[in-house]
Design an enzyme around this catalytic site. Structure first.
Site, mmCIF file in Angstrom:
data_model
loop_
_atom_site.group_PDB
_atom_site.id
_atom_site.type_symbol
_atom_site.label_atom_id
_atom_site.label_comp_id
_atom_site.label_asym_id
_atom_site.label_seq_id
_atom_site.Cartn_x
_atom_site.Cartn_y
_atom_site.Cartn_z
ATOM 1 N N LYS A 282 9.210 5.386 -6.597
ATOM 2 C CA LYS A 282 8.113 6.829 -7.278
ATOM 3 C C LYS A 282 7.570 7.869 -7.010
ATOM 4 O O LYS A 282 8.070 8.547 -8.000
ATOM 5 C CB LYS A 282 6.573 5.992 -7.530
ATOM 6 C CG LYS A 282 6.675 4.437 -8.207
ATOM 7 C CD LYS A 282 5.260 3.456 -7.713
ATOM 8 C CE LYS A 282 5.565 1.678 -8.315
ATOM 9 N NZ LYS A 282 4.196 1.623 -8.177
ATOM 10 N N GLN B 79 -0.840 1.027 -5.617
ATOM 11 C CA GLN B 79 0.175 -0.127 -4.904
ATOM 12 C C GLN B 79 -0.474 -1.240 -5.127
ATOM 13 O O GLN B 79 -1.165 -1.662 -4.242
ATOM 14 C CB GLN B 79 1.241 0.001 -4.606
ATOM 15 C CG GLN B 79 2.223 -0.384 -4.375
ATOM 16 C CD GLN B 79 3.087 -0.603 -5.759
ATOM 17 O OE1 GLN B 79 3.156 0.545 -6.176
ATOM 18 N NE2 GLN B 79 3.924 -1.698 -5.326
ATOM 19 N N ASP C 65 -0.930 3.265 -14.681
ATOM 20 C CA ASP C 65 -0.854 2.031 -14.750
ATOM 21 C C ASP C 65 -1.076 0.714 -15.761
ATOM 22 O O ASP C 65 -0.512 -0.198 -15.755
ATOM 23 C CB ASP C 65 -1.103 1.794 -13.061
ATOM 24 C CG ASP C 65 -0.782 0.743 -11.791
ATOM 25 O OD1 ASP C 65 1.021 0.597 -11.883
ATOM 26 O OD2 ASP C 65 -0.757 0.514 -10.625
HETATM 27 N N1 GUN Z 1 2.812 -4.243 -7.643
HETATM 28 C C1 GUN Z 1 3.568 -4.556 -8.733
HETATM 29 N N2 GUN Z 1 4.243 -4.074 -9.533
HETATM 30 C C2 GUN Z 1 3.064 -3.353 -9.325
HETATM 31 C C3 GUN Z 1 2.467 -1.732 -10.585
HETATM 32 O O1 GUN Z 1 3.406 -2.309 -12.100
HETATM 33 N N3 GUN Z 1 1.637 -1.445 -10.738
HETATM 34 C C4 GUN Z 1 0.771 -1.158 -9.404
HETATM 35 N N4 GUN Z 1 0.172 -0.413 -8.667
HETATM 36 N N5 GUN Z 1 1.513 -2.143 -8.311
HETATM 37 C C5 GUN Z 1 2.239 -3.147 -8.244
#
Ligand code: GUN
Length: 295
Positions: free
Chosen positions: A54, A98, A121
């Site tokens: 990211k 995350q 998100d």
């Molecule tokens: N963990 C697995 N997929 C995601 C996601 O799309 N966003 C976040 N913040 N954590 C995750």
């Protein structure tokens, strides 16, 4: 005839090119640089890989990027204090915490603490509620990526029988809501199957489009699908390591067998995965434009 293999890598690349241009335009015309912060608590290796990707993509597209790596024993109070500071930082338009978080931290409380305007998100209840009533600001990234894969591959969604396998808050429930919307690129008839569904095959066999996020290799086999089906595989299962120590990834679908019956199918890796990060970038750009009153 074997299926068209839908390349998430290629479609993600196209969208990133579009975003890169838009980001350059925002800087030039409005001196606006969208800012994304990622917060990682602990040392989960998969999460470290995701957060690293990211950060790398943000930088490549010209976003302002900040990363906070916190120790696994960070208290919930300390994490909430950081979120509060980031909520009030004008350089930051998107906040990504995350998941999963360590067990001692209440995930729901943390997601509630993020300002919904910075919730790129799309996990805050306000944003999920807005999606539910057909007025979304931010669509959750993986489901949004799935919709874009279908739309950009020319697959008719309107009126289609869509069967979603899995009912998580991150994928199953939001993709069902997205494809149910009375909008272009949606308007499907959606069924959601889960671990207590009596006969999953009875549903998947009549589906025009199957979206699988079950978290289990070979959850969907060739006998469970009809000829000409479109299959989107959201699964990421690590089933071992190569001689060089790299993880071997497979999805939730028996790809080799199902591809012989399907009209189109996504691979793992290189299907849904690259789309998730791309949609996060798209939400961050949208957050910056909303904050600046440009939309
Ligand atoms: N963990 C697995 N997929 C995601 C996601 O799309 N966003 C976040 N913040 N954590 C995750």
């Amino acid at each position: 005839m074997p299926a068209q293999v839908i390349s998430g890598t290629e479609i993600a690349k196209q969208i990133r090119e579009e975003l890169k241009e838009e980001i350059a335009g925002l800087k030039e015309q409005h001196n606006l640089v969208p800012g994304l912060v990622t917060v990682l608590v602990g040392e989960d290796p998969a999460s470290q890989v995701y957060v690293g990707a990211k950060e790398k993509t943000s930088k490549a597209l010209g976003l302002y990027s900040e990363r906070h790596d916190l120790a696994a024993d960070t208290s919930e109070e300390a994490l909430l204090a950081l979120i509060s500071r980031l909520n009030n930082d004008p350089k930051i338009h998107g906040i990504l915490v995350q998941l999963p978080l360590p067990k001692h931290i209440n995930e729901t409380r943390v997601l509630y603490a993020i300002d919904p305007r910075k919730d790129v998100d799309g996990f805050h209840p306000v944003n999920l509620g807005k999606l539910m009533i057909g007025e979304p600001d931010y669509l959750p990234c993986t489901p949004h990526g799935i919709q874009q894969l279908l739309v950009r591959s020319g697959i008719e969604i309107e009126g289609a029988e869509v069967v979603v396998v899995g009912r998580s808050n991150i994928v199953g429930k939001p993709i069902a809501n997205i494809l149910l919307q009375k909008k272009e690129g949606a308007n499907a008839t959606v069924t959601v199957c889960h671990t207590r569904t009596r006969d999953i095959s009875a549903h998947t066999r009549r589906a025009d489009i199957i979206i699988v996020a079950a978290g289990r290799p070979k959850a969907i086999t060739a006998d469970m699908v009809k000829e000409g089906v479109v299959v989107i595989d959201v699964g990421v299962n690590r089933i071992g390591k190569t001689a060089e120590g790299k993880s071997i990834l497979v999805g939730d679908v028996d790809f080799e067998a199902v591809k012989e019956k399907a009209r189109a199918i996504t691979p793992v890796p290189g299907g849904v995965g690259p789309m998730t990060i791309t949609m996060l970038m798209l939400n961050t750009v949208k957050a910056a434009k909303l904050a600046a009153g440009l939309i």
